[in-house]
Design a protein around this motif. Structure first.
Motif, mmCIF file in Angstrom:
data_model
loop_
_atom_site.group_PDB
_atom_site.id
_atom_site.type_symbol
_atom_site.label_atom_id
_atom_site.label_comp_id
_atom_site.label_asym_id
_atom_site.label_seq_id
_atom_site.Cartn_x
_atom_site.Cartn_y
_atom_site.Cartn_z
ATOM 1 N N UNK A 52 51.908 53.807 134.164
ATOM 2 C CA UNK A 52 51.691 53.949 135.606
ATOM 3 C C UNK A 52 52.460 55.169 136.092
ATOM 4 N N UNK A 53 51.781 55.998 136.898
ATOM 5 C CA UNK A 53 52.439 57.147 137.523
ATOM 6 C C UNK A 53 52.049 57.165 138.997
ATOM 7 N N UNK A 54 53.032 57.318 139.872
ATOM 8 C CA UNK A 54 52.704 57.473 141.287
ATOM 9 C C UNK A 54 53.468 58.676 141.849
ATOM 10 N N UNK A 55 52.839 59.327 142.812
ATOM 11 C CA UNK A 55 53.455 60.493 143.448
ATOM 12 C C UNK A 55 53.061 60.521 144.923
ATOM 13 N N UNK A 56 54.050 60.734 145.780
ATOM 14 C CA UNK A 56 53.804 60.849 147.214
ATOM 15 C C UNK A 56 53.870 62.316 147.621
ATOM 16 N N UNK A 57 52.740 62.842 148.099
ATOM 17 C CA UNK A 57 52.759 64.193 148.647
ATOM 18 C C UNK A 57 53.420 64.148 150.033
ATOM 19 N N UNK A 58 54.409 64.952 150.230
ATOM 20 C CA UNK A 58 55.221 64.892 151.440
ATOM 21 C C UNK A 58 54.412 65.269 152.683
ATOM 22 N N UNK A 59 54.885 64.743 153.796
ATOM 23 C CA UNK A 59 54.294 65.119 155.070
ATOM 24 C C UNK A 59 54.506 66.605 155.327
ATOM 25 N N UNK A 60 53.464 67.264 155.796
ATOM 26 C CA UNK A 60 53.561 68.688 156.076
ATOM 27 C C UNK A 60 53.181 69.582 154.924
ATOM 28 N N UNK A 61 53.014 69.008 153.697
ATOM 29 C CA UNK A 61 52.575 69.813 152.558
ATOM 30 C C UNK A 61 51.068 70.033 152.640
ATOM 31 N N UNK A 62 50.528 70.939 151.798
ATOM 32 C CA UNK A 62 49.106 71.271 151.847
ATOM 33 C C UNK A 62 48.234 70.048 151.580
ATOM 34 N N UNK A 63 48.598 69.254 150.560
ATOM 35 C CA UNK A 63 47.809 68.069 150.236
ATOM 36 C C UNK A 63 48.248 66.861 151.054
ATOM 37 N N UNK A 64 49.511 66.811 151.422
ATOM 38 C CA UNK A 64 49.997 65.678 152.185
ATOM 39 C C UNK A 64 49.522 65.668 153.620
ATOM 40 N N UNK A 65 49.377 66.855 154.204
ATOM 41 C CA UNK A 65 48.952 66.927 155.596
ATOM 42 C C UNK A 65 49.989 66.358 156.546
ATOM 43 N N UNK A 66 49.533 65.952 157.704
ATOM 44 C CA UNK A 66 50.448 65.498 158.745
ATOM 45 C C UNK A 66 51.156 64.196 158.379
ATOM 46 N N UNK A 67 50.460 63.297 157.668
ATOM 47 C CA UNK A 67 51.011 61.967 157.407
ATOM 48 C C UNK A 67 51.281 61.686 155.930
ATOM 49 N N UNK A 68 51.128 62.686 155.071
ATOM 50 C CA UNK A 68 51.393 62.480 153.654
ATOM 51 C C UNK A 68 50.222 61.830 152.924
ATOM 52 N N UNK A 69 50.329 61.743 151.604
ATOM 53 C CA UNK A 69 49.279 61.138 150.777
ATOM 54 C C UNK A 69 49.899 60.582 149.507
ATOM 55 N N UNK A 70 49.401 59.415 149.063
ATOM 56 C CA UNK A 70 49.906 58.772 147.857
ATOM 57 C C UNK A 70 48.835 58.780 146.773
ATOM 58 N N UNK A 71 49.259 59.116 145.553
ATOM 59 C CA UNK A 71 48.354 59.130 144.411
ATOM 60 C C UNK A 71 48.955 58.257 143.310
ATOM 61 N N UNK A 72 48.145 57.355 142.770
ATOM 62 C CA UNK A 72 48.597 56.482 141.684
ATOM 63 C C UNK A 72 47.640 56.594 140.510
ATOM 64 N N UNK A 73 48.183 56.813 139.321
ATOM 65 C CA UNK A 73 47.410 56.899 138.081
ATOM 66 C C UNK A 73 47.825 55.749 137.167
ATOM 67 N N UNK A 74 46.843 55.175 136.479
ATOM 68 C CA UNK A 74 47.132 54.094 135.536
ATOM 69 C C UNK A 74 46.197 54.205 134.345
ATOM 70 N N UNK A 75 46.746 54.057 133.150
ATOM 71 C CA UNK A 75 45.952 54.036 131.919
ATOM 72 C C UNK A 75 46.479 52.908 131.041
ATOM 73 N N UNK A 76 45.579 52.048 130.579
ATOM 74 C CA UNK A 76 45.949 50.995 129.632
ATOM 75 C C UNK A 76 44.957 50.985 128.481
ATOM 76 N N UNK A 77 45.457 50.646 127.292
ATOM 77 C CA UNK A 77 44.598 50.611 126.103
ATOM 78 C C UNK A 77 45.094 49.512 125.171
ATOM 79 N N UNK A 78 44.134 48.717 124.658
ATOM 80 C CA UNK A 78 44.495 47.609 123.780
ATOM 81 C C UNK A 78 43.570 47.565 122.571
#
Length: 566
Positions: free
Chosen positions: A357-383
């Protein structure tokens, strides 16, 4: 205890609570409890067809109901409790629940003394050692699980860095207990207080558990007692954490088919679990690895293979993302700890794999975060099935490679993007790619590759009034093929909420199986009471809670649930 008696007991509890609060305010007496009822009226549904073009038919007695009343009393260091359960009439619990849950009776009870250093319980209790890979008892009514131990437990904490536990008893199964006896002990030592480490937490745990069951096998090649041992370590330093556990189960008879104990195939079992990660504000990464070999563990050997999770001693959830989208839960993975030697292309002695699991919060005011920010979560599982060498006949046997990867059973790779646009609007977009080996996961033939996209938006009219709209689509290359789904939820205020949803299997190769699974319902909440009503269709397949699953059939009907605490 009949249903009428349960009702009288519920009324008595309210009277008793009032009496305590009005007449004895100076006494430190606490009394609480709760009541839960889950009922369903099954209906005939000519429009809901199975793969053989048969319509859904309600059972002969269509009303099913599960009811739970629990009462707890506490005075100073003493506490006691009792739980009564009612399943309407014999064999009339909710569909695909253990048929042992029938009628009305006292289900569990306990008496406990607890102080700062000592905790003693007699009666029914729940406990977990370490991660639960060797032993865990718990209750989950949604899955029909209650494997409490009836016996005794002692927890001793002589210092703030040492905890000692010991247990003995027999496991609940329906309103009875299992033949097998369970006993064991657990020790956990925290080194940080000993060495006065301020930024680092280090702990070590050791577990012993045993299952003692005499079988009807003549001249068994295995002992009545199966022993389990485990060691674990947990380390936390600032933003970094690491934990690992190794479990070993002594030689025991392998059970491949329900109720059939193999006196010729006697094997040990083991498990390795590793979890590590890094977390700070706005960023985190978590990785888990698990290897299971012959780790099915039941209080009665021949219980292995039952579909009710009955007499299950250990807790082995699937380590995959727990999706909240309906279509992402059609092909859901359940852990595969068992041994099965069926043919050249279908052999397994356990599982090996993990997830990241990987998560990253783009900060408020950044190009991708914009005015209110943005959260991205990645998940990979293999069995994968555990790899090794398998001998099919004369006699059956296997030898595993510790890091051997056999057939791939399941893969899930997904991304979730959450964006808050302003104080009222929020949206979520998800993409999910899944691979599902039906034969290795649920015993059916075939493999499924699927891609799912889902989007949802939530709008808050006021702090207590909001609307949520969700759309989903699945592209699948086999089995039931393509699906589409939609959900609308409305929270009127803090008390009332409503929803309507539909899943449409429009891509099914069988035109009579292109079913709509529609549902509509609502809920009312007031203080500690919740009432929910639903009408619609249940899609057949695996239903999972917390990574543990049970199978449910397709059905149609009306359901009502009531939950209250006092």
């Amino acid at each position: 205890m009949k249903l009428q008696q349960l009702t009288q007991l519920l009324l008595l509890s309210f009277i008793t609570t009032t009496a305590f609060s009005q007449e004895q305010p100076k006494e430190k007496i606490q009394f609480n409890g709760g009541f839960e009822s889950n009922s369903q009226w099954f209906l005939d549904d000519d429009g809901l067809k199975d793969e053989f073009n048969n319509p859904t038919v309600a059972p002969e007695q269509p009303l099913r109901s599960n009811n739970y009343l629990f009462l707890n009393f506490k005075y100073k260091n003493w506490s006691a409790g009792i739980q009564g359960e009612n399943y309407k009439n014999e064999h009339e619990s909710l569909a695909i629940y253990n048929p042992k849950f029938s009628g009305t009776n006292v289900a569990t009870y306990f008496l406990q003394y607890k102080s700062k250093k000592i905790d003693v319980t007699a009666g029914y209790f729940y406990e977990q050692f370490g991660s639960g890979l060797l032993y865990r008892s718990w209750e989950d009514r949604a899955l029909g699980i209650n494997n409490a131990l009836r016996g005794g437990r002692i927890i001793f904490k002589p210092t703030d860095y040492l905890t000692l536990k010991s247990i003995y008893g027999q496991q609940r199964t329906g309103f009875d207990v299992s033949r097998g006896k369970i006993y064991g002990a657990d020790v956990e030592i925290g080194f940080s207080p000993i060495f006065k480490m301020e930024t680092t937490d280090v702990s070590l745990g050791l577990t012993y558990i045993a299952r003692d069951e005499k079988t009807d096998i003549v001249n068994p090649n295995f002992d009545d007692v199966t022993n389990g041992y485990a060691a674990r370590v947990n380390i936390n330093h600032n933003s970094v954490y690491f934990s690992s556990e190794y479990d070993y189960k002594t030689h025991d008879a392998v059970v491949q088919s329900p109720g059939q104990i193999d006196n010729r195939l006697i094997k040990p079992g083991n498990a390795l679990l590793i979890n590590t990660g890094y977390s700070k504000k706005g960023f985190g990464i978590d990785a888990s690895f698990r290897r299971l070999e012959n780790m099915s563990f039941f209080s009665e050997r021949d219980a292995k293979g039952n579909t009710f999770n009955d007499r299950l001693m250990n807790f082995i959830p699937s380590l995959t993302k727990q999706h909240h989208y309906n279509l992402a839960n059609i092909y859901v993975y359940q852990a595969q700890p068992s041994v099965l030697i069926e043919d050249v292309d279908f052999v397994k002695a356990g599982e090996i794999g993990g997830q990241i699991d990987i998560f990253y919060d783009f900060k408020k005011g950044s190009k991708l975060g914009g005015k209110n920010g943005m959260k991205v979560a990645l998940n990979v599982s293999n069995w994968n099935a555990l790899g090794g060498t398998f001998y099919l006949f004369n006699p059956q046997n296997y030898e595993t490679d510790f890091f051997g990867f056999g057939k791939r059973m399941y893969t899930d790779a997904n991304i979730e993007i959450t964006k808050k646009w302003d104080s009222k609007w929020q949206s979520v977009f998800s993409y999910i790619n899944q691979y599902y080996n039906k034969k290795f996961v649920d015993g059916r033939s075939g493999e499924v590759n699927s891609n799912i996209v889902a989007a949802e938006a939530t709008y808050k009219f006021t702090p207590t009034r909001s609307m949520r709209v969700m759309g989903e689509h699945m592209w699948a290359d086999s089995d039931k093929k393509n699906w589409a789904g939609a959900t609308v939820e409305m929270n009127i205020n803090s008390k009332f909420s409503f929803y309507v949803s539909d899943l449409y299997n429009y891509g099914n190769d069988l035109d009579y199986s292109r079913n709509h699974y529609y549902n509509l319902g609502g809920a009312f909440r007031k203080k500690s009471t919740r009432i929910a009503l639903n009408y619609g269709r249940q899609r057949g397949g695996l239903v999972c809670v917390g990574g543990v699953c049970r199978f449910v059939p397709e059905s149609s009907g009306l359901s009502l649930s009531l939950n209250t605490a006092f």
